[in-house]
Design an enzyme around this catalytic site. Structure first.
Site, PDB file in Angstrom:
ATOM      1  N   TYR A 142      -4.908 -34.128 -12.470  1.00  0.00           N
ATOM      2  CA  TYR A 142      -4.130 -35.008 -13.341  1.00  0.00           C
ATOM      3  C   TYR A 142      -4.426 -36.476 -13.044  1.00  0.00           C
ATOM      4  O   TYR A 142      -4.313 -37.328 -13.929  1.00  0.00           O
ATOM      5  CB  TYR A 142      -2.626 -34.756 -13.150  1.00  0.00           C
ATOM      6  N   LYS A 189      -6.649 -21.933  -4.669  1.00  0.00           N
ATOM      7  CA  LYS A 189      -7.881 -21.218  -5.035  1.00  0.00           C
ATOM      8  C   LYS A 189      -8.895 -21.515  -3.931  1.00  0.00           C
ATOM      9  O   LYS A 189      -9.987 -22.049  -4.162  1.00  0.00           O
ATOM     10  CB  LYS A 189      -8.348 -21.702  -6.422  1.00  0.00           C
ATOM     11  N   ASP A 221      -5.150 -16.803  -9.312  1.00  0.00           N
ATOM     12  CA  ASP A 221      -5.343 -15.723 -10.292  1.00  0.00           C
ATOM     13  C   ASP A 221      -4.462 -14.521  -9.932  1.00  0.00           C
ATOM     14  O   ASP A 221      -3.816 -13.921 -10.807  1.00  0.00           O
ATOM     15  CB  ASP A 221      -6.824 -15.322 -10.425  1.00  0.00           C
ATOM     16  N   ASP A 245       1.657 -26.255 -13.230  1.00  0.00           N
ATOM     17  CA  ASP A 245       1.920 -26.436 -14.663  1.00  0.00           C
ATOM     18  C   ASP A 245       1.764 -25.099 -15.383  1.00  0.00           C
ATOM     19  O   ASP A 245       2.626 -24.681 -16.155  1.00  0.00           O
ATOM     20  CB  ASP A 245       0.940 -27.466 -15.227  1.00  0.00           C
ATOM     21  N   ASP A 249       4.958 -22.238 -16.795  1.00  0.00           N
ATOM     22  CA  ASP A 249       5.101 -21.798 -18.194  1.00  0.00           C
ATOM     23  C   ASP A 249       5.127 -20.276 -18.236  1.00  0.00           C
ATOM     24  O   ASP A 249       5.930 -19.666 -18.942  1.00  0.00           O
ATOM     25  CB  ASP A 249       3.933 -22.299 -19.060  1.00  0.00           C
TER      26      ASP A 249
HETATM   27  C1  IPM Z   1       4.882 -30.469 -18.162  1.00  0.00           C
HETATM   28  C2  IPM Z   1       4.020 -30.819 -19.329  1.00  0.00           C
HETATM   29  C3  IPM Z   1       3.160 -32.041 -18.990  1.00  0.00           C
HETATM   30  C4  IPM Z   1       2.281 -31.668 -17.821  1.00  0.00           C
HETATM   31  C5  IPM Z   1       2.341 -32.590 -20.163  1.00  0.00           C
HETATM   32  C6  IPM Z   1       3.202 -32.918 -21.353  1.00  0.00           C
HETATM   33  C7  IPM Z   1       1.507 -33.773 -19.748  1.00  0.00           C
HETATM   34  O1  IPM Z   1       3.248 -29.752 -19.745  1.00  0.00           O
HETATM   35  O2  IPM Z   1       5.695 -31.313 -17.739  1.00  0.00           O
HETATM   36  O3  IPM Z   1       4.776 -29.354 -17.657  1.00  0.00           O
HETATM   37  O4  IPM Z   1       1.188 -31.111 -17.999  1.00  0.00           O
HETATM   38  O5  IPM Z   1       2.675 -31.957 -16.693  1.00  0.00           O
HETATM   39 MN    MN Z   2       3.639 -27.899 -18.670  1.00  0.00          MN
END
Ligand code: IPM
Ligand code: MN
Length: 366
Positions: A142, A189, A221, A245, A249
């Protein structure tokens, strides 16, 4: 208690859900006799349109001078299919994390029993799952060097970590584990990446200072697979920015929906609280977004930034009660359960507020 809170609604459904989170904070202040002073700041697409910058200095100044921040989301579809855009809403978010030193992103994954059926994963696998992610937030690809070469035909992003960055988040993860299931899973990893080998080395060093905590190292993984195969096998997970990240999700499915997951970003100064979901322009303006992630973010804010455990607990209990009463937003509605009452964003938020008042026997008139 007197506190200054900056509300940063951002883009898309960010505005709709933070309105609910703020309302809950107002109720708590009223019922428990606190004084919360709110101020607003802009970020993301909205800020670009108004000022040309995704994070104007005025917003940053406000955030540096408050006690906690409640944030919504940033993003706009206009940029998603335009890789050449020089200014993007997400840059505001990344700059904010870096400037405020918010290096630890806590993402608790906890399934409310009432939502066992809402997930696409089998209830018997999910029941009892309770994971706390520590996602590193100010390093990794990032923020590493990036660019193009060969006249633009080649592009690169650098995955980079320094010892101190891994150390400070590892300590946070181990300390949290001591108060929970006493297990830390560090995800990397290291079979391929040098930055992961440093990560693992540092986590091993830090682990020695916490003999009561069991430590486990897992490749990303395998972690992605095990997370849905046996979510109860995890307690605290610590990982880098990109892996965190993606894995969180995925883990949101353990909690039923992205619309349920709150997060806290902390560092050495002010704390920032936000849902893990994005701006969701496909449902923006329809009034159907799930406000519970923002409301649960407000609960984290009360607990972590202000130390108001009882108040925070009241908000969580109010969410539980609301779900037990059968109220759902569309994303967490179970198609097979006819008795559920499907509510829009604002009404769902109001039901939680009323339940919070009821649970704490709040006598103050609305
Ligand atoms: C999160 C989001 C952000 C990230 C994006 C919007 C830049 O997906 O906060 O998880 O990747 O950190
Ligand atoms: Mn995210």
């Amino acid at each position: 208690m007197k506190k200054k809170i900056v509300i940063l609604p951002g883009d898309g459904i960010g505005k709709e859900v933070t309105a609910c989170g703020k309302k809950v904070l107002e109720q708590v202040a009223e019922c428990f006799g606190h004084q919360f002073v709110f101020d607003y700041a802009t970020i993301g697409h909205e800020a670009i349109e108004a000022t040309g910058s995704p994070l104007p200095d005025t917003s940053l100044e406000k955030m540096k001078n408050c006690d906690a921040i409640l944030f919504g989301a940033v993003g706009h579809p206009k940029y998603d299919n335009d890789p050449s855009a020089k200014v993007r809403p997400e840059q505001g978010l990344l700059k904010m994390r870096k400037e405020l030193g918010l290096y630890a992103n806590l993402r608790p994954i906890k399934l409310f029993d009432e939502l066992l059926e809402a997930s696409s994963i089998k209830p018997e696998i999910l029941k009892g799952a309770d994971i706390l992610f520590f996602r590193e937030l100010t390093g990794d690809v990032y923020f590493g060097e990036r660019g193009r070469k060969d006249e633009g035909k080649t592009a690169y992003d650098t995955m980079i970590y320094s010892r101190y960055e891994v150390e400070r988040i590892a300590h946070k993860a181990f300390k949290a584990a001591l108060t929970r299931g006493k297990k830390v899973t560090s995800v990397d990893k290291a079979n391929v990446l040098e930055s992961s080998r440093l990560w693992r080395e540092v986590v091993q060093d830090v682990a020695r200072q916490y003999p009561d905590v069991e430590v486990e190292h897992m490749f990303v993984d395998a972690a992605a697979m095990k997370l849905i195969q046996n979510p109860r096998g995890f307690d605290v997970v610590v990982t880098g920015n990109l892996f965190g990240d993606i894995l969180t999700d995925e883990a949101s499915q353990i909690a039923g929906s992205m619309g349920m997951l709150a997060s806290a970003s902390i560092g050495d100064t002010v704390g920032l609280y936000e849902p893990i979901h994005g701006s969701a322009h496909d449902i923006t303006g329809k009034g159907i977004a799930n406000p519970l992630a923002s409301i649960l973010s407000a609960a984290l804010l009360l607990d972590i930034s202000f130390g108001l455990k009882e108040e925070s607990e009241a908000v969580i209990k109010a969410v539980e009660k609301t779900l037990r009463e059968g109220y759902r937003t569309r994303d967490i509605a179970d198609a097979n359960t006819a008795h559920e009452k499907i509510l829009g964003t604002e009404v769902m938020g109001n039901v939680v507020c009323n339940n919070a008042r009821m649970l704490v026997n709040c006598q103050v008139a609305v």
